[in-house]
Design a protein around this motif. Sequence first.
Motif, PDB file in Angstrom:
ATOM      1  N   PHE A  63     -22.683  55.937  16.531  1.00 47.46           N
ATOM      2  CA  PHE A  63     -22.154  55.981  17.884  1.00 47.46           C
ATOM      3  C   PHE A  63     -21.024  54.975  18.006  1.00 47.46           C
ATOM      4  N   ARG A  64     -20.178  55.204  18.977  1.00 46.64           N
ATOM      5  CA  ARG A  64     -19.186  54.197  19.309  1.00 46.64           C
ATOM      6  C   ARG A  64     -19.886  53.064  20.049  1.00 46.64           C
ATOM      7  N   LEU A  65     -19.589  51.838  19.674  1.00 45.23           N
ATOM      8  CA  LEU A  65     -20.279  50.693  20.263  1.00 45.23           C
ATOM      9  C   LEU A  65     -20.093  50.662  21.778  1.00 45.23           C
ATOM     10  N   GLY A  66     -18.904  51.018  22.234  1.00 47.54           N
ATOM     11  CA  GLY A  66     -18.646  50.990  23.668  1.00 47.54           C
ATOM     12  C   GLY A  66     -19.400  52.039  24.453  1.00 47.54           C
ATOM     13  N   GLN A  67     -19.998  53.030  23.771  1.00 45.18           N
ATOM     14  CA  GLN A  67     -20.749  54.087  24.444  1.00 45.18           C
ATOM     15  C   GLN A  67     -22.244  53.811  24.480  1.00 45.18           C
ATOM     16  N   THR A  68     -22.711  52.781  23.797  1.00 41.92           N
ATOM     17  CA  THR A  68     -24.136  52.461  23.833  1.00 41.92           C
ATOM     18  C   THR A  68     -24.495  51.885  25.207  1.00 41.92           C
ATOM     19  N   PRO A  69     -25.653  52.191  25.728  1.00 43.60           N
ATOM     20  CA  PRO A  69     -26.011  51.707  27.082  1.00 43.60           C
ATOM     21  C   PRO A  69     -25.926  50.196  27.230  1.00 43.60           C
ATOM     22  N   LEU A  70     -26.306  49.456  26.194  1.00 42.60           N
ATOM     23  CA  LEU A  70     -26.282  47.997  26.284  1.00 42.60           C
ATOM     24  C   LEU A  70     -24.862  47.474  26.482  1.00 42.60           C
ATOM     25  N   VAL A  71     -23.959  47.889  25.616  1.00 46.09           N
ATOM     26  CA  VAL A  71     -22.583  47.394  25.685  1.00 46.09           C
ATOM     27  C   VAL A  71     -21.852  47.995  26.893  1.00 46.09           C
ATOM     28  N   GLN A  72     -22.143  49.246  27.210  1.00 39.98           N
ATOM     29  CA  GLN A  72     -21.514  49.864  28.377  1.00 39.98           C
ATOM     30  C   GLN A  72     -21.863  49.106  29.653  1.00 39.98           C
ATOM     31  N   SER A  73     -23.106  48.636  29.752  1.00 42.33           N
ATOM     32  CA  SER A  73     -23.499  47.869  30.940  1.00 42.33           C
ATOM     33  C   SER A  73     -22.718  46.559  31.031  1.00 42.33           C
ATOM     34  N   GLN A 189     -23.686  43.306  17.003  1.00 39.15           N
ATOM     35  CA  GLN A 189     -22.347  43.888  16.826  1.00 39.15           C
ATOM     36  C   GLN A 189     -21.422  43.487  17.968  1.00 39.15           C
ATOM     37  N   TRP A 190     -21.978  43.337  19.169  1.00 39.53           N
ATOM     38  CA  TRP A 190     -21.181  42.900  20.321  1.00 39.53           C
ATOM     39  C   TRP A 190     -20.615  41.502  20.084  1.00 39.53           C
ATOM     40  N   PHE A 191     -21.452  40.599  19.590  1.00 34.80           N
ATOM     41  CA  PHE A 191     -20.969  39.242  19.321  1.00 34.80           C
ATOM     42  C   PHE A 191     -19.954  39.240  18.177  1.00 34.80           C
ATOM     43  N   GLU A 192     -20.173  40.093  17.190  1.00 41.14           N
ATOM     44  CA  GLU A 192     -19.200  40.206  16.100  1.00 41.14           C
ATOM     45  C   GLU A 192     -17.868  40.748  16.629  1.00 41.14           C
ATOM     46  N   LEU A 193     -17.950  41.676  17.593  1.00 44.00           N
ATOM     47  CA  LEU A 193     -16.741  42.218  18.196  1.00 44.00           C
ATOM     48  C   LEU A 193     -15.959  41.130  18.927  1.00 44.00           C
ATOM     49  N   LEU A 194     -16.662  40.274  19.651  1.00 47.91           N
ATOM     50  CA  LEU A 194     -15.989  39.180  20.349  1.00 47.91           C
ATOM     51  C   LEU A 194     -15.352  38.204  19.357  1.00 47.91           C
ATOM     52  N   GLU A 195     -16.010  37.962  18.234  1.00 50.44           N
ATOM     53  CA  GLU A 195     -15.440  37.069  17.213  1.00 50.44           C
ATOM     54  C   GLU A 195     -14.164  37.670  16.622  1.00 50.44           C
ATOM     55  N   ARG A 196     -14.173  39.003  16.395  1.00 47.09           N
ATOM     56  CA  ARG A 196     -12.957  39.650  15.882  1.00 47.09           C
ATOM     57  C   ARG A 196     -11.823  39.552  16.896  1.00 47.09           C
ATOM     58  N   LEU A 197     -12.174  39.722  18.148  1.00 45.13           N
ATOM     59  CA  LEU A 197     -11.159  39.659  19.198  1.00 45.13           C
ATOM     60  C   LEU A 197     -10.581  38.254  19.312  1.00 45.13           C
ATOM     61  N   ALA A 198     -11.419  37.262  19.074  1.00 42.34           N
ATOM     62  CA  ALA A 198     -10.959  35.871  19.154  1.00 42.34           C
ATOM     63  C   ALA A 198      -9.949  35.540  18.060  1.00 42.34           C
ATOM     64  N   CYS A 199      -9.915  36.345  17.005  1.00 44.45           N
ATOM     65  CA  CYS A 199      -8.966  36.104  15.906  1.00 44.45           C
ATOM     66  C   CYS A 199      -7.590  36.687  16.196  1.00 44.45           C
ATOM     67  N   ALA A 200      -7.431  37.319  17.365  1.00 42.51           N
ATOM     68  CA  ALA A 200      -6.158  37.982  17.683  1.00 42.51           C
ATOM     69  C   ALA A 200      -5.268  37.133  18.578  1.00 42.51           C
ATOM     70  N   ASP A 201      -5.536  35.831  18.671  1.00 42.02           N
ATOM     71  CA  ASP A 201      -4.744  34.976  19.557  1.00 42.02           C
ATOM     72  C   ASP A 201      -3.265  35.006  19.209  1.00 42.02           C
ATOM     73  N   GLU A 202      -2.941  34.900  17.930  1.00 45.69           N
ATOM     74  CA  GLU A 202      -1.539  34.832  17.518  1.00 45.69           C
ATOM     75  C   GLU A 202      -0.835  36.168  17.739  1.00 45.69           C
ATOM     76  N   ILE A 203      -1.589  37.260  17.662  1.00 43.60           N
ATOM     77  CA  ILE A 203      -0.983  38.588  17.813  1.00 43.60           C
ATOM     78  C   ILE A 203      -0.771  38.929  19.275  1.00 43.60           C
ATOM     79  N   CYS A 204      -1.773  38.671  20.103  1.00 42.75           N
ATOM     80  CA  CYS A 204      -1.746  39.109  21.503  1.00 42.75           C
ATOM     81  C   CYS A 204      -1.147  38.086  22.445  1.00 42.75           C
ATOM     82  N   GLY A 205      -1.227  36.809  22.113  1.00 44.10           N
ATOM     83  CA  GLY A 205      -0.770  35.784  23.032  1.00 44.10           C
ATOM     84  C   GLY A 205      -1.697  35.670  24.228  1.00 44.10           C
ATOM     85  N   LYS A 206      -1.181  35.089  25.313  1.00 44.17           N
ATOM     86  CA  LYS A 206      -1.991  34.930  26.516  1.00 44.17           C
ATOM     87  C   LYS A 206      -1.947  36.203  27.361  1.00 44.17           C
ATOM     88  N   LEU A 207      -3.114  36.612  27.853  1.00 41.10           N
ATOM     89  CA  LEU A 207      -3.240  37.857  28.602  1.00 41.10           C
ATOM     90  C   LEU A 207      -3.941  37.607  29.936  1.00 41.10           C
TER      91      LEU A 207
END
Length: 625
Positions: A63-73, A189-207
């Motif tokens: 399944f897509r992680l974003g479609q699971t009831p836990l993460v969707q909530s 997997q949700w916490f791993e997703l947040l860790e991956r997102l935290a590695c994108a600081d140089e790419i995304c900048g401030k949002l």
Amino acid sequence: RSELASAAAWAASHYRQNPNDNIAIVLPDMRGDKPVLEYYLRREFNCLGKDYTSLPVNFSQSFRLGQTPLVQSALDYLSLYCDALPLDRIVTLLQSRFFGICEPDSADTSLLIEQLCSWGATEYDSASLRNAAPDTALAGVLREQAHAPQLKNNYHPSAWAQRWCEILDEALWPSGESLDSLEYQQLQQWFELLERLACADEICGKLPYRKALALLKRVAAQTDSQPQTPAARVQVLGLLEAEGLQFEQIWLCSMQADTWPPAARSNPFIPLSLQRQLQMPHSSPAREWEFATQIMTRFMQSCAVVRASYAQISDGVPAQPSALIDDFTEQVMAPAALDEQAWAKAQADCEMEMLEDWQAPAVDAAERDTLRGGSRILELQSGCERHAFVAYRLGLRALDEPSAGLSPMARGIILHSALYRIWGKLGDSVRLKAIRGQPLAELIRDCVQAAIGDLPAQGPQARAQRWKAIEQQRLEGLIGEWLELEARREPFTVSAREKNIAFELEGLPLRLQIDRIDTLNDQREFIIDYKSGKVNASGLCGDVLKAPQLPLYLQGSSAAAGLAFASLKPRDMKFAGVGDGLGINGVSDPPTGSWQEQVSQWQQQLTVLARSFMAGEASAIGCDE
């Protein structure tokens, strides 16, 4: 469904007879067929009850992680701080077992959902939730976060990831006691997703918050969540997943000619000639045939026994087997027992004992003091006694349906309020006929505007200025057309507006509000009740009183000689009622012969209805559902 039920029965039988074999069921349409097959497998393995987690089957679908009831909530809750959510997702969020701050079955949650439904909007934001339930723990958290300056600034994704964890922690997400093993995996997997997102600081900048959350949602929607399940000897796989794996027995489902090989699906953005020249996937029927043939060859080489099945009837249309299974030995199987057949057999084999008991306890003094509902109680008692009992003694009713604009209740309130003001200014028909044209139009406009301004200052619809402007325009035309009809009547004076009356009928306390009472030239009175929909007077006459509201209003007028619904329906403006020779279009003479006899009949019918309700009579006879 019969094909899937047969595959499940085969898998369970072979599993018990050959405990060392590895077997597989292959589903070309994994997303559509997997839930149905899983149910039949649980039924065959007796894993529908307390042994639900002991099913010896492994499903390969991810399944897509974003479609699971836990993460969707979690994503929905975070969205509340920047966007409005549809009502159905708000209800799902409030009833979610993943938030410790909301108790799904609590009275506070039920009242909050009821309040949101009564407002009638299709979507709500965090401010609406705070206003709907200001004293709840959820409102306190939402209020604190809404005023937090951090949500209004720009930050790197790593800072937002930390902030999101803090916001979810304050909402007690996730509620650890309610998570099963698969949900714990999704949480990791949700916490791993947040860790991956935290590695994108140089790419995304401030949002800003909204853009950062959109990035989180997009990444979650692209992340697969493959459950880690124990090894099992029964596998349920897709076609490509099963290719090359070795099994003692394999069952291929849905091998119809119209689905296998699949139809060609060329890419619309690449020239078809180029696709076929390069033998691109799905570019031609020949390419699909070659692809399907290769898969079937690998199944034959890697599995000791290959079974293939197809439904002889698909969606009511006869189906033929795929040409790729022409070399298989044909075996006609008896259809497996479906749930409907099993239930029908169980019902036929058992002896049913019927006990009809429509008698509820009579209303006692304590309950009588809490009864609310007015004429609606007797209206339901007349049509369906059970409905009246459920709605007004058990207190159960359907939630209001959301609407894109003002709710029907709000529109009705505005209409009644505007007419109340208009007749407060006019007073009688003489004044109405004297103030025609532009002065009357201005009076209508001012009264409608004042009525709209009196809407409660809460709920999203109360602040929907565009909807109010549309309703202003609609009501100006509607009321103008209605007053044209009123101006053609014989002279009258409006002697009462929104008159409140209270009385008891057979012990049933009733509190009613009469929209309007007119005094005619002969000093007799005419009772009017405004309706914005289609009406007729048939419910007032006959052996069954289906519309008790107007007859109940007679308690508020000793000189009444007629009563009617006033239908303010576009292109169908009219009165519909009964009167004693009043000469008003739509108001007919009593079918009983005289007005006094008609009033006496109504009184008897109302007494019977009130007495049966108070006595606890709750028959389902006459109920539509």
